[in-house]
Structures are given as structure tokens and as C-alpha cells.
Write an enzyme that holds these catalytic residues in place. Sequence first.
Site, PDB file in Angstrom:
ATOM      1  N   ASP A  94       0.859  -1.177   0.000  1.00 33.25           N
ATOM      2  CA  ASP A  94       0.000   0.000   0.000  1.00 33.25           C
ATOM      3  C   ASP A  94       0.906   1.240   0.000  1.00 33.25           C
ATOM      4  O   ASP A  94       2.081   1.163   0.377  1.00 33.25           O
ATOM      5  CB  ASP A  94      -0.857  -0.069   1.274  1.00 33.25           C
ATOM      6  N   GLU A 154      -0.373   5.017   0.758  1.00 34.05           N
ATOM      7  CA  GLU A 154      -0.709   6.031   1.771  1.00 34.05           C
ATOM      8  C   GLU A 154      -0.842   5.394   3.150  1.00 34.05           C
ATOM      9  O   GLU A 154      -1.528   4.389   3.311  1.00 34.05           O
ATOM     10  CB  GLU A 154      -2.009   6.734   1.391  1.00 34.05           C
TER      11      GLU A 154
HETATM   12 MG   LIG Z   1      -3.205   3.109   3.186  1.00 34.52          MG
END
Ligand SMILES: [Mg+2]
Length: 200
Positions: free
Chosen positions: A7, A9
Site C-alpha cells: 500500500d 498512503e
Molecule cells: Mg493506506
Amino acid sequence: MNVVCLDLEGVLVPEIWIAFAEESGIPELKRTTRDEPDYGKLMEYRLGILRERGLGLKEIQETIAKIDPMPGAKAFLDELRAYTQVIIISDTFEQFAKPLMEKLGWPTIFCNTLEVAADGEITGFRMRCPESKLTTVRALQSCGFETVAAGDSFNDLGMIKASKAGFLFKSPDSIKADNPDLPAFDEYGELMAAIREAVD
Ligand SMILES: [Mg+2]
């Protein structure tokens, strides 16, 4: 062959819309999927605010360029990319991610695309596929890759659970509590050690 799916962010960089809201001084842009669960509606709301303020892609990218990756993120990613294959899988948009990818040394990212008019106005957005993280991990597995995944939030759980090893990283306590079976880490060194154990 292994691919680590990360991932973006909350794992390598701060939440882009929240950091952008702070950097640009537009608090209304702090609204997230926790406030508006319909992602399409939330994006229309955000793009409406940008239009009202006369902010086009250029101004937004200039602001995003002031946001830095999390401390230690680039060193972690450099070490991981020297060790195995890595793809960042994100629900953000390539045009927003670009200034941050530059700071991370141009890793591979699979995300979505903004529609931008010739004058720079953002007119819409295109999501790549439904449940993009899970769908991407399944597609990688369908062509012979073994995946290891890590992320911080609800939208990462699909790819984390579908992978041969999956980890929560810098997750809120509520997500950790709801998923006691998933190993959870807050330091890049711990995540690196867990990934190496899964890949070796
Ligand atoms: Mg995230």
C-alpha cells in the site's frame, strides 16, 4: 517468483488528501471515506472544491511536491527492491502519486487515473478495476507469482488475506483489534524482517 505488494498512503507516504488539505489550507478536503463511504461521491466532492478554488493539476502537483515520504520509507523501499520485486498498489491517482514517486526513486506503482482537460482542470477520474488491490494480487497469482502484501487500512485486507503472507503496517488500533490473526508492525525494520522470512 515473489512480488511484494505494498500500500502507499499510510505506509510509505502520508494520506495524500489530508496532507494536501494541510499544505493548501483547505480543511474541507480532510473528509475521508470514514465520513463519506461512497468513494465516487467523495471524489466528486473533492474535485468540486478544487474547481471552486481554481486549482488545476499543476497547482495540485506543486503542493503535493512539498509532501515528503515518511521517515525511513525510501531506505526501506530501496532495500526491499534490491532484495525482491515490489509493486505499490494504491487507490490514488498516477498524477497525484508522481511527485511522491520521484522522491521514492520511481518505484513501480499500479493505481488509477485522473481525467485532465487541456487547461489542466481535473474533470473526472477513472478507477482501474473493482477492488483493485485484491484483483491485482489475484491477477499476479494467476500468472505464477507468489505475493506478500502489507497495508494499513480496510481496503488492504483483501490483498493481505489473499497473499501467502500479509501484514498490517502502521494500522489504527481498531483494524488491528478486528484482525488479531494478522501480524502488525509499526517499524520498517520489523516489516522487512517479516517479508524476508516469508520470501526466503
Ligand atoms: Mg493506506
